[in-house]
Scaffold this motif. Structure first.
Motif, PDB file in Angstrom:
ATOM      1  N   PRO A 325       0.731  -1.274   0.067  1.00 32.48           N
ATOM      2  CA  PRO A 325      -0.010  -0.119   0.122  1.00 32.48           C
ATOM      3  C   PRO A 325       0.741   1.357   0.124  1.00 32.48           C
ATOM      4  O   PRO A 325       0.553   2.248  -0.971  1.00 32.48           O
ATOM      5  CB  PRO A 325      -0.805  -0.121   1.317  1.00 32.48           C
ATOM      6  N   PRO A 326       1.944   1.516   0.908  1.00 29.58           N
ATOM      7  CA  PRO A 326       2.609   2.893   0.810  1.00 29.58           C
ATOM      8  C   PRO A 326       3.568   2.828  -0.581  1.00 29.58           C
ATOM      9  O   PRO A 326       3.771   3.868  -0.905  1.00 29.58           O
ATOM     10  CB  PRO A 326       3.611   2.736   2.173  1.00 29.58           C
ATOM     11  N   LEU A 327       4.000   1.785  -1.026  1.00 27.30           N
ATOM     12  CA  LEU A 327       4.778   1.628  -2.071  1.00 27.30           C
ATOM     13  C   LEU A 327       4.270   2.344  -3.530  1.00 27.30           C
ATOM     14  O   LEU A 327       4.777   3.054  -3.958  1.00 27.30           O
ATOM     15  CB  LEU A 327       5.429   0.165  -2.438  1.00 27.30           C
ATOM     16  N   ILE A 328       2.974   1.855  -3.457  1.00 23.81           N
ATOM     17  CA  ILE A 328       2.289   2.290  -4.709  1.00 23.81           C
ATOM     18  C   ILE A 328       1.782   3.940  -4.704  1.00 23.81           C
ATOM     19  O   ILE A 328       1.530   4.552  -5.662  1.00 23.81           O
ATOM     20  CB  ILE A 328       1.024   1.464  -5.061  1.00 23.81           C
ATOM     21  N   LYS A 329       1.856   4.207  -3.458  1.00 26.71           N
ATOM     22  CA  LYS A 329       1.434   5.518  -3.455  1.00 26.71           C
ATOM     23  C   LYS A 329       2.641   6.617  -3.450  1.00 26.71           C
ATOM     24  O   LYS A 329       2.656   8.022  -3.585  1.00 26.71           O
ATOM     25  CB  LYS A 329       0.992   6.099  -2.060  1.00 26.71           C
ATOM     26  N   LEU A 330       4.028   6.083  -3.568  1.00 24.22           N
ATOM     27  CA  LEU A 330       5.231   6.950  -3.471  1.00 24.22           C
ATOM     28  C   LEU A 330       5.114   7.646  -5.000  1.00 24.22           C
ATOM     29  O   LEU A 330       4.749   6.988  -6.154  1.00 24.22           O
ATOM     30  CB  LEU A 330       6.267   6.114  -3.409  1.00 24.22           C
ATOM     31  N   THR A 331       5.854   8.690  -5.284  1.00 23.98           N
ATOM     32  CA  THR A 331       6.093   9.208  -6.303  1.00 23.98           C
ATOM     33  C   THR A 331       6.876   8.338  -7.180  1.00 23.98           C
ATOM     34  O   THR A 331       7.957   7.924  -7.025  1.00 23.98           O
ATOM     35  CB  THR A 331       6.703  10.567  -6.187  1.00 23.98           C
ATOM     36  N   PRO A 332       6.217   8.104  -8.565  1.00 22.14           N
ATOM     37  CA  PRO A 332       7.041   7.251  -9.511  1.00 22.14           C
ATOM     38  C   PRO A 332       8.550   8.024  -9.669  1.00 22.14           C
ATOM     39  O   PRO A 332       8.486   9.012 -10.239  1.00 22.14           O
ATOM     40  CB  PRO A 332       6.217   7.110 -10.714  1.00 22.14           C
ATOM     41  N   ASN A 333       9.587   6.828  -9.586  1.00 22.41           N
ATOM     42  CA  ASN A 333      10.661   7.234 -10.074  1.00 22.41           C
ATOM     43  C   ASN A 333      11.547   6.154 -10.271  1.00 22.41           C
ATOM     44  O   ASN A 333      10.940   5.015  -9.967  1.00 22.41           O
ATOM     45  CB  ASN A 333      11.335   8.261  -9.125  1.00 22.41           C
ATOM     46  N   ARG A 334      12.888   6.181 -10.779  1.00 23.44           N
ATOM     47  CA  ARG A 334      13.489   4.848 -11.024  1.00 23.44           C
ATOM     48  C   ARG A 334      13.475   3.916  -9.656  1.00 23.44           C
ATOM     49  O   ARG A 334      13.267   2.631  -9.794  1.00 23.44           O
ATOM     50  CB  ARG A 334      15.055   5.250 -11.157  1.00 23.44           C
ATOM     51  N   THR A 335      13.935   4.488  -8.230  1.00 27.48           N
ATOM     52  CA  THR A 335      14.022   3.628  -7.101  1.00 27.48           C
ATOM     53  C   THR A 335      12.629   3.018  -6.892  1.00 27.48           C
ATOM     54  O   THR A 335      12.730   1.835  -6.530  1.00 27.48           O
ATOM     55  CB  THR A 335      14.473   4.848  -6.160  1.00 27.48           C
ATOM     56  N   THR A 336      11.606   3.773  -7.001  1.00 23.74           N
ATOM     57  CA  THR A 336      10.225   3.147  -6.622  1.00 23.74           C
ATOM     58  C   THR A 336       9.767   2.193  -7.613  1.00 23.74           C
ATOM     59  O   THR A 336       9.151   1.217  -7.230  1.00 23.74           O
ATOM     60  CB  THR A 336       9.188   4.201  -6.470  1.00 23.74           C
ATOM     61  N   SER A 370       3.981  -0.529 -13.322  1.00 20.79           N
ATOM     62  CA  SER A 370       5.467  -0.178 -13.322  1.00 20.79           C
ATOM     63  C   SER A 370       6.045   0.139 -14.668  1.00 20.79           C
ATOM     64  O   SER A 370       7.007   1.085 -14.897  1.00 20.79           O
ATOM     65  CB  SER A 370       6.414  -1.388 -12.533  1.00 20.79           C
ATOM     66  N   TYR A 371       5.754  -0.876 -15.765  1.00 25.46           N
ATOM     67  CA  TYR A 371       6.023  -0.650 -16.921  1.00 25.46           C
ATOM     68  C   TYR A 371       5.376   0.862 -17.645  1.00 25.46           C
ATOM     69  O   TYR A 371       6.389   1.639 -18.047  1.00 25.46           O
ATOM     70  CB  TYR A 371       5.675  -1.564 -17.994  1.00 25.46           C
ATOM     71  N   GLN A 372       4.482   1.118 -17.233  1.00 23.31           N
ATOM     72  CA  GLN A 372       3.820   2.537 -17.757  1.00 23.31           C
ATOM     73  C   GLN A 372       4.283   3.709 -16.981  1.00 23.31           C
ATOM     74  O   GLN A 372       4.575   4.729 -17.586  1.00 23.31           O
ATOM     75  CB  GLN A 372       2.235   2.393 -17.539  1.00 23.31           C
ATOM     76  N   GLN A 373       4.882   3.556 -15.786  1.00 26.63           N
ATOM     77  CA  GLN A 373       5.509   4.525 -15.095  1.00 26.63           C
ATOM     78  C   GLN A 373       6.885   4.737 -15.689  1.00 26.63           C
ATOM     79  O   GLN A 373       7.265   5.758 -15.839  1.00 26.63           O
ATOM     80  CB  GLN A 373       5.436   4.041 -13.612  1.00 26.63           C
ATOM     81  N   ALA A 374       7.598   3.582 -15.947  1.00 27.66           N
ATOM     82  CA  ALA A 374       8.922   3.635 -16.397  1.00 27.66           C
ATOM     83  C   ALA A 374       8.567   4.471 -17.969  1.00 27.66           C
ATOM     84  O   ALA A 374       9.605   5.225 -18.658  1.00 27.66           O
ATOM     85  CB  ALA A 374       9.755   2.392 -16.835  1.00 27.66           C
TER      86      ALA A 374
END
Length: 865
Positions: A325-336, A370-374
């Motif tokens: 739950p907290p992971l998917i709320k983080l701002t998308p970046n390479r680390t997340t 994750s793919y779409q965020q990348a």
């Protein structure tokens, strides 16, 4: 059962199955429809924020804050506006600095063209004939950024040169902190080149510099880097020591982020040292001290991975439910995004091993997101990694056609951006998929591409991001073995010889790769050896251990290759080998015999007819896996030992140790040994007797006890020509290079120092050592890959042959065998393998030493001629 489709297992409910199929189908359709990268408009930073800034310096600082928070698009916009201000003012120095920062942001987004242009423009502005101290500092900063770009785009040698220039520039600017950071960067380039010892040396240099300075965050970070590098080369005790020093310093300076990072590194050391409970404790502490939610989640992901490895399913499921739950709320970046893919991998393992929860639909959605965020970030490397992971999910759910399409697309992306450490994975995955579809020819081609990519990399890839690190045994070795399995069972009989030749080449390459992984050093020179022309009476045997079969390739002089398949599972073979070794070492009378006969039936019996008709006298084994830990001389056909029929030699690879005939004129031996107890090791009372018997047969110089030091050995080798070096002392061969050593009077010579000690290639008129004899060393107890250390010594010593023992030997019998060995070796009609065989037979015929415990452990590694 595992063969059943994962989707079938999770979709007994008709509506759930319908939902899952629809979801995966939509995801696949959307992904495959995308032919070009869509990069959304830059997320606008409120203009009111910029307008309220009092000056450009504040804008620049705000950009740094966005960058450090992984908000790269926001940082880009701020710095672009700041750049325009400096351009309006014609402020070249500040323009150069901002352009350097812009290049870093573009790199994080995978926008390499823009990153290159930005750093090129930056360097043009500050490469002046007589730069000031301020200009030198900005120039050094720009060079550091250029090195980062070069490393990220697969040019580590250029990056190394650039960072060396940056370090020199920082020194001219009298900026020692910058110079230190450039040295740390150099270590990263060296690791990418596979030069781990040089990387360590650089970090040791940094450590020495910092010892003279006051405590600082840079010092804490440098120690952490050094500790991490020490772990990567297997020096776990020193790594732990250095990391503890870093932790103490970070605690003293009250640096929560550094405390968390160092605890994480200590957890990695504990895990590498096979102490999962200790690793879990460190990871839990790292999560507690984490300065950000992102750091906390990364520490928890490490915990999750260990819990799954330990099969603590309840704890693992509970932790996974807390992470997501907290992971998917983080701002998308390479680390997340890497964290999300890491979590997806753990969730798949949980699903397959534990009642199929969580469901595959949830995992598919996580990977697709994750793919779409990348893609939105424009990070091609992440896109390739995420898309391949989705292909892997389809492979596991037996939707092979879709898996193939996704994998091919991921591979194209990885190759387009020159990411071989990702490409090899998807080439391997494609090979598995094609094999499952029955497309063997194309499967072989995909596997061959994967192996070629691995050979191009030339290192064990420990320098890649921690999120995608891997174990050699889990993620490299299987590629070679699965390719061999395809080749030896090719459908076309016409191409059988060609396939067998390729299979032999692949298994040779695996041996080289395994030793490079052992050394953590991509520095082994491979050569092609035409054995048939050198020794027409030698048979080369390649036993290849696969999951369900033992495959054997036999090479005989002037004959096509022969191939045999023995239906023995890997686990059964390994258990039999381990039991045989145990029964030999504990001196049971003849309880080892049934095991010896069984292994003979598997390894030699199928070859008997061809061996007998060929008239060969020597068997050269290129051993695989646990077969390195036993001497095949002890195998028994029911009437006699294999030693009584053939001379026997081992070689880790004919590519590494090609055979060459022994030059038997002017034999001289440099002997070194310990007869007295030293450093906690017992006395070897017959060592003096051993050297006396050697002296009776050949001219010898002996360094005994106090005279046996590293310096004395080195001085003697440099001043005299000794074709043979004979060392009678305690030592140990291990699967870890750092634990493989030879004991001297006041020191331990570790394997990575051995080549420097024995190398005489730089000396005039000196030739390589023909034979290195280690008469009291042994393989580490309980280490089923310990004989890698023996093979490693054979390679690192630079000697053409190494004679050593696989277990502790009787002092008196050793003295007798060695005396006989040198007597036999002086016979110009015999080669080394024959001299050893005759010496062992002399012990076998002696009623006091007829048990294999006494004569069997001696093995000749490398050049048998």
């Amino acid at each position: 059962m595992l063969k059943t489709s994962c989707l079938y297992l999770v979709s007994k409910n008709r509506w759930f199955r319908f939902y899952l199929r629809i979801l995966l189908g939509i995801v696949l359709t959307l992904l495959l429809a995308i032919e070009s990268v869509f990069i959304p408009a830059v997320q606008a930073t409120p203009q009111s924020v910029v307008k309220t800034l009092s000056n450009a310096a504040q804008q620049e600082q705000l950009g740094r804050e966005y960058y450090q928070a992984d908000r790269f698009y926001a940082a880009l916009e701020i710095w672009q506006q700041t750049l325009r201000v400096y351009q309006y003012r014609a402020d070249k120095l500040n323009q150069a600095r901002v352009l350097s920062n812009l290049s870093l942001a573009y790199q994080q987004l995978g926008q390499w063209k823009q990153a290159t242009q930005a750093i090129t423009d930056s360097l043009k502005l500050v490469q002046l004939s007589n730069p000031s101290s301020k200009q030198l500092k900005v120039l050094a900063q720009a060079l550091n950024t250029q090195g980062t770009l070069q490393l990220a785009t697969g040019k580590p040698q250029l990056a190394l040169s650039t960072w060396q220039e940056a370090a020199n520039t920082y020194k001219k600017a009298k900026n020692e902190t910058g110079a230190i950071r450039s040295l740390i960067n150099q270590s990263q380039a060296l690791k990418s080149l596979g030069l781990y010892r040089k990387a360590l040396s650089t970090l040791e240099e940094v450590n020495q510099i910092l010892q003279e300075q006051a405590d600082s965050p840079t010092k804490a970070a440098a120690l952490r880097n050094l500790g991490t590098s020490l772990r990567l080369v297997g020096n776990l005790e020193r790594a732990k020591e250095v990391l503890n020093a870093s932790l103490t310093l970070a605690q003293k300076l009250q640096l929560p982020s550094d405390i968390s990072s160092t605890l994480l590194a200590l957890g990695n050391v504990a895990y590498t040292n096979q102490k999962p409970e200790s690793a879990l404790d460190f990871y839990q502490q790292a999560a507690i001290f984490a300065a950000s939610q992102s750091d906390q989640i990364n520490a928890q992901l490490n915990q999750l991975s260990v819990l799954i490895k330990m099969e603590k399913w309840v704890n693992a499921r509970l932790l996974a439910s807390k992470i997501q739950p907290p992971l998917i709320k983080l701002t998308p970046n390479r680390t997340t995004i890497y964290a999300q893919l890491n979590l997806a991998e753990s969730l798949i393992n949980l699903h397959l091993a534990n009642s199929h929860t969580p469901d595959m639909a949830t995992i598919a959605e996580l990977i697709a997101t994750s793919y779409q965020q990348a893609e939105n970030l424009g990070d091609k490397r992440l896109e390739a990694y995420a898309l391949g992971k989705l292909g892997s999910l389809y492979e596991k759910t037996q939707q092979l056609s879709n898996a193939q399409k996704l994998t091919e697309k991921a591979l194209m992306l990885a190759q387009a951006i020159n990411s071989p450490e990702i490409s090899y994975r998807w080439q391997w995955q494609l090979g598995r998929i094609l094999k499952a579809q029955g497309n063997i020819e194309n499967a072989i081609a995909a596997y061959q591409q994967s192996v070629s990519t691995l050979q191009f990399l030339r290192s064990d890839l420990l320098a890649v991001e921690s999120d995608i690190q891997y174990s050699f045994r889990d993620s490299v070795e299987p590629v070679y073995r699965e390719l061999v399995a395809l080749l030896v069972h090719g459908e076309s009989s016409e191409s059988n010889q060609e396939n067998l030749l390729q299979a032999r080449e692949v298994i040779e390459s695996l041996q080289v790769a395994e030793l490079e992984n052992f050394f953590h050093e991509a520095c082994l020179d491979s050569k092609t050896a035409e054995v048939e022309r050198i020794d027409t009476q030698a048979a080369i045997i390649y036993p290849i251990i696969l999951k369900n079969n033992l495959e054997i390739i036999l090479s005989l002089p002037q004959q096509p290759l022969h191939h045999y398949t023995i239906a023995v599972p890997q686990q059964q073979l390994e258990t039999t080998v381990e039991k045989l070794r145990q029964n030999l070492v504990i001196r049971t009378r003849y309880s080892f015999m049934p095991l010896s006969k069984q292994l003979y039936d598997w390894l030699i019996r199928p070859l008997e007819k061809e061996l007998a008709s060929s008239g060969v006298k020597t068997l050269v084994l290129v051993p695989d896996g646990v077969l390195r830990n036993i001497p095949i001389a002890v195998l028994h056909d029911g009437d006699q030992y294999l030693l009584e029929k053939y001379s026997i030699a081992f070689t880790p690879s004919l590519k590494l140790l090609p055979p060459r005939k022994l030059q038997q004129n002017n034999f001289k031996v440099l002997g070194a040994g310990l007869s007295e107890a030293r450093q906690g090791f017992s006395a070897l009372e017959f060592v003096e007797e051993e050297f006396k018997k050697i002296k009776l047969e050949v001219s010898s110089t002996v360094l005994l006890n106090q005279k046996f030091t590293r310096e004395n050995v080195e001085n003697n080798l440099q001043s005299n020509s000794f074709p043979i070096v004979h060392i009678a002392t305690h030592g140990q061969f291990s699967s870890k290079a750092i634990e493989t050593f030879i004991l001297t009077w006041n020191d331990r010579i570790r394997i990575n120092d051995l080549d420097n000690l024995l190398d005489r290639s730089q000396l005039p008129h000196q030739q390589a050592i023909e034979l290195l004899v280690l008469s009291a060393c042994e393989t580490a107890v309980g280490d089923n890959r310990a004989a890698l250390g023996l093979a490693g010594i054979a390679v690192k010593a630079g000697a053409r042959s190494t004679l050593a023992t696989l277990w502790p030997v009787n002092d008196e019998s050793t003295a007798n065998l060695m005396g006989q060995f040198y007597k036999e070796l002086s016979n110009t009609k015999q080669n080394k393998a024959e001299a050893l065989r005759n010496s062992q037979l002399a012990l076998l015929k002696d009623p006091n030493y007829e048990h294999p415990l006494y004569w069997a452990p001696y093995i000749l590694v490398g050049n048998w001629l």
